[in-house]
Write a protein that holds these residues in place. Structure first.
Motif, short mmCIF file in Angstrom:
data_model
loop_
_atom_site.label_atom_id
_atom_site.label_comp_id
_atom_site.label_asym_id
_atom_site.label_seq_id
_atom_site.Cartn_x
_atom_site.Cartn_y
_atom_site.Cartn_z
N PHE A 1 0.84 -1.19 0.00
CA PHE A 1 0.00 0.00 0.00
C PHE A 1 0.87 1.24 0.00
O PHE A 1 1.47 1.60 1.02
CB PHE A 1 -0.94 0.01 1.21
CG PHE A 1 -1.84 1.22 1.27
CD1 PHE A 1 -2.85 1.40 0.32
CD2 PHE A 1 -1.68 2.18 2.26
CE1 PHE A 1 -3.67 2.52 0.38
CE2 PHE A 1 -2.49 3.30 2.31
CZ PHE A 1 -3.50 3.47 1.36
N LEU A 2 1.03 1.84 -1.14
CA LEU A 2 1.66 3.15 -1.36
C LEU A 2 3.19 3.15 -1.21
O LEU A 2 3.87 3.89 -1.91
CB LEU A 2 1.06 4.22 -0.45
CG LEU A 2 -0.45 4.46 -0.62
CD1 LEU A 2 -0.91 5.58 0.30
CD2 LEU A 2 -0.80 4.79 -2.06
N LEU A 3 3.73 2.38 -0.29
CA LEU A 3 5.17 2.38 -0.10
C LEU A 3 5.80 1.21 -0.83
O LEU A 3 5.18 0.18 -1.04
CB LEU A 3 5.51 2.33 1.39
CG LEU A 3 4.96 3.49 2.23
CD1 LEU A 3 5.38 3.32 3.69
CD2 LEU A 3 5.42 4.83 1.69
N ARG A 4 7.07 1.38 -1.20
CA ARG A 4 7.78 0.36 -1.96
C ARG A 4 8.76 -0.38 -1.05
O ARG A 4 8.95 -0.01 0.10
CB ARG A 4 8.53 1.03 -3.10
CG ARG A 4 9.52 2.09 -2.62
CD ARG A 4 9.92 3.04 -3.72
NE ARG A 4 10.82 4.08 -3.21
CZ ARG A 4 11.12 5.18 -3.86
NH1 ARG A 4 10.61 5.40 -5.05
NH2 ARG A 4 11.94 6.07 -3.33
N ALA A 5 9.36 -1.42 -1.59
CA ALA A 5 10.35 -2.20 -0.82
C ALA A 5 11.50 -1.29 -0.38
O ALA A 5 11.92 -0.39 -1.10
CB ALA A 5 10.87 -3.35 -1.67
N ALA A 6 12.00 -1.55 0.83
CA ALA A 6 13.10 -0.79 1.43
C ALA A 6 12.75 0.68 1.59
O ALA A 6 13.60 1.56 1.54
CB ALA A 6 14.38 -0.92 0.61
N ASP A 7 11.46 0.96 1.83
CA ASP A 7 10.98 2.33 1.95
C ASP A 7 10.55 2.58 3.39
O ASP A 7 9.73 1.86 3.95
CB ASP A 7 9.78 2.54 1.02
CG ASP A 7 9.63 3.98 0.59
OD1 ASP A 7 10.43 4.82 1.05
OD2 ASP A 7 8.74 4.27 -0.22
N ALA B 1 8.56 4.65 6.22
CA ALA B 1 7.33 5.43 6.23
C ALA B 1 7.60 6.90 6.55
O ALA B 1 6.81 7.78 6.20
CB ALA B 1 6.33 4.85 7.23
N LEU B 2 8.73 7.15 7.21
CA LEU B 2 9.14 8.51 7.52
C LEU B 2 10.05 9.04 6.42
O LEU B 2 10.43 8.31 5.51
CB LEU B 2 9.84 8.55 8.87
CG LEU B 2 8.99 8.07 10.05
CD1 LEU B 2 9.83 7.96 11.31
CD2 LEU B 2 7.81 9.01 10.28
N LEU B 3 10.41 10.32 6.49
CA LEU B 3 11.27 11.00 5.52
C LEU B 3 10.57 11.07 4.16
O LEU B 3 10.63 10.13 3.38
CB LEU B 3 12.62 10.31 5.40
CG LEU B 3 13.77 11.17 4.86
CD1 LEU B 3 14.11 12.28 5.83
CD2 LEU B 3 15.00 10.35 4.58
N PRO B 4 9.88 12.17 3.88
CA PRO B 4 9.04 12.26 2.68
C PRO B 4 9.83 12.31 1.39
O PRO B 4 11.04 12.53 1.37
CB PRO B 4 8.28 13.57 2.90
CG PRO B 4 9.19 14.39 3.74
CD PRO B 4 9.87 13.41 4.66
N LYS C 1 0.51 13.22 -3.97
CA LYS C 1 -0.21 12.09 -4.57
C LYS C 1 -0.44 10.97 -3.55
O LYS C 1 -1.48 10.33 -3.54
CB LYS C 1 0.56 11.56 -5.77
CG LYS C 1 0.57 12.52 -6.96
CD LYS C 1 1.40 11.97 -8.11
CE LYS C 1 1.39 12.93 -9.30
NZ LYS C 1 2.24 12.43 -10.42
N LEU C 2 0.55 10.74 -2.67
CA LEU C 2 0.39 9.73 -1.63
C LEU C 2 -0.71 10.13 -0.65
O LEU C 2 -1.52 9.29 -0.23
CB LEU C 2 1.72 9.53 -0.88
CG LEU C 2 2.85 8.86 -1.65
CD1 LEU C 2 4.13 8.85 -0.82
CD2 LEU C 2 2.50 7.45 -2.07
N TYR C 3 -0.75 11.40 -0.28
CA TYR C 3 -1.81 11.88 0.61
C TYR C 3 -3.17 11.66 -0.03
O TYR C 3 -4.12 11.20 0.62
CB TYR C 3 -1.61 13.36 0.92
CG TYR C 3 -0.50 13.69 1.89
CD1 TYR C 3 0.33 12.70 2.41
CD2 TYR C 3 -0.27 15.00 2.30
CE1 TYR C 3 1.36 13.00 3.29
CE2 TYR C 3 0.75 15.32 3.19
CZ TYR C 3 1.56 14.32 3.68
OH TYR C 3 2.56 14.63 4.56
N MET C 4 -3.29 12.02 -1.30
CA MET C 4 -4.56 11.88 -2.00
C MET C 4 -4.96 10.41 -2.12
O MET C 4 -6.12 10.04 -1.93
CB MET C 4 -4.48 12.51 -3.39
CG MET C 4 -5.77 12.40 -4.21
SD MET C 4 -7.21 13.16 -3.40
CE MET C 4 -6.73 14.91 -3.50
N ALA C 5 -3.98 9.55 -2.41
CA ALA C 5 -4.27 8.12 -2.55
C ALA C 5 -4.74 7.53 -1.22
O ALA C 5 -5.63 6.68 -1.19
CB ALA C 5 -3.02 7.38 -3.04
#
Length: 354
Positions: free
Chosen positions: A20-26, A28-31, A39-43
């Motif tokens: 959901f929205l984030l990718r591997a090795a991503d 959740a912090l640090l925009p 786009k992530l906020y809207m999604a």
């Protein structure tokens, strides 16, 4: 160091997960850049159904969080997601953010000498703390970018329309033998280690905020570079001659940058004379973009250099915070794998600018 006490229950090794929205090795912090973050906020809003004004945002995170209105939760009461929001999409109830334990969502308070209760964290700090808890409990898996499928954990098919109908009925107040029993609290470290995330948030907040400012500036410069190159940025419908799409995209970038730099003022950044906040500076640049009436070449030559200079100054000002943040991350195994922090990929060499 391991941040948790030995009493925490681990998720099953085969616990179901969904992207959901984030990718591997991503992390959740640090925009990311302002356009992607917007786009992530809207999604998130569209997937959850939660109204924009009921979502908390932070310049330190890629995603928003529901505003849990913890001040409405009285001592001894359980958090009931069904009473907190005007609307929730039943199809989103697989997501662990919708099932957070009460203790996790409450802001931390302390009692002063006069017996009054003082908040010791604001909403942005609370967001950081919650995301740290989610990662450390493997509710969100940084390595894969996968979130725990809560409904799947309890034996329900979270992608099945019949499950959605069942969840919708439960959200409307009906009892359910499975949904009524969902409880993620065993996977968090309460009460024995409940302060670790608060203490860690306190330690990393300043470098995380500065690193976020740096990352937004760095990514914005990459976008501006593309916008300035007629070979890489073209509007097929107008053969690259129309300013409309370029102006629209740049306006969106600056609007979101205003949100992400909303806390920057003259006390922590050398703003131009006559300005008190970074929002004022960005707003003036945005007005120039929106009101520009010249040619495409004129736009590139007159508007872009000033924006490039501004974001370059921000990048240079805050790059040191990223270095500090990375040093801290190396000390905490539960914040993610620091050996290959894809979420922090960037060059921190600013020797040409210094």
């Amino acid at each position: 160091m391991n941040l948790y006490s030995a009493t925490r229950q681990d998720l099953p090794a085969d616990a179901p997960r969904r992207q959901f929205l984030l990718r591997a090795a991503d992390w959740a912090l640090l925009p990311r850049d302002p356009v992607t973050t917007s786009k992530l906020y809207m999604a998130f809003h569209e997937a959850s159904g939660i109204d924009h004004e009921e979502l908390m945002t932070s310049p330190m995170s890629k995603l928003p969080l529901p505003f849990f209105h913890p001040h409405l939760i009285h001592p001894g009461d359980d958090y009931d997601i069904r009473k907190r929001f005007r609307h929730i999409n039943a199809s989103f109830m697989w997501h662990p953010i919708m099932w957070l334990p009460t203790e996790l969502t409450k802001p931390r308070f302390s009692e002063n000498d006069n017996g009054y209760v003082d908040a010791i964290e604001d909403s942005e700090s609370a967001m950081v703390r919650i995301f740290l808890e989610l990662s450390a409990a493997s509710i969100y898996d940084t390595a894969t970018g996968g979130w725990l499928d809560v409904l799947g954990l309890y034996g329900l098919d979270s992608t099945d329309e019949r499950t959605h109908s069942r969840v919708a009925a439960w959200l409307a107040g009906e009892a359910d033998p499975v949904l009524d029993t969902i409880d993620l609290s065993p996977y968090f470290a309460y009460p024995e280690a409940q302060d670790w995330a608060l203490l860690t948030t306190t330690e990393i907040r300043e470098p995380l905020l500065g690193a976020s400012y740096y990352r937004v500036a760095e990514d914005s410069l990459t976008i501006l570079d593309v916008f300035s190159d007629p070979v890489r940025y073209k509007d097929p419908a107008h053969n690259g001659d129309s300013l409309t799409p370029l102006r629209t995209e740049l306006t969106s970038l600056l609007k979101m940058a205003e949100v992400m730099y909303r806390s920057v003022d003259a006390s922590d950044f050398n703003l131009p004379d006559g300005y008190t906040t970074m929002v004022d500076v960005l707003s003036e640049h945005r007005a120039k973009v929106e009101n520009f009436s010249g040619t495409h070449d004129g736009f590139i030559n007159e508007i872009m250099p000033d924006l490039t200079d501004l974001f370059t100054e921000i990048r240079t000002e805050y790059v040191g915070f990223l270095r500090v943040l990375l040093d801290i991350i190396h000390a905490y195994e539960d914040l993610g794998d620091p050996s290959d922090p894809a979420w922090a990929e960037t060059s921190t060499d600013t020797s040409e600018e210094e």
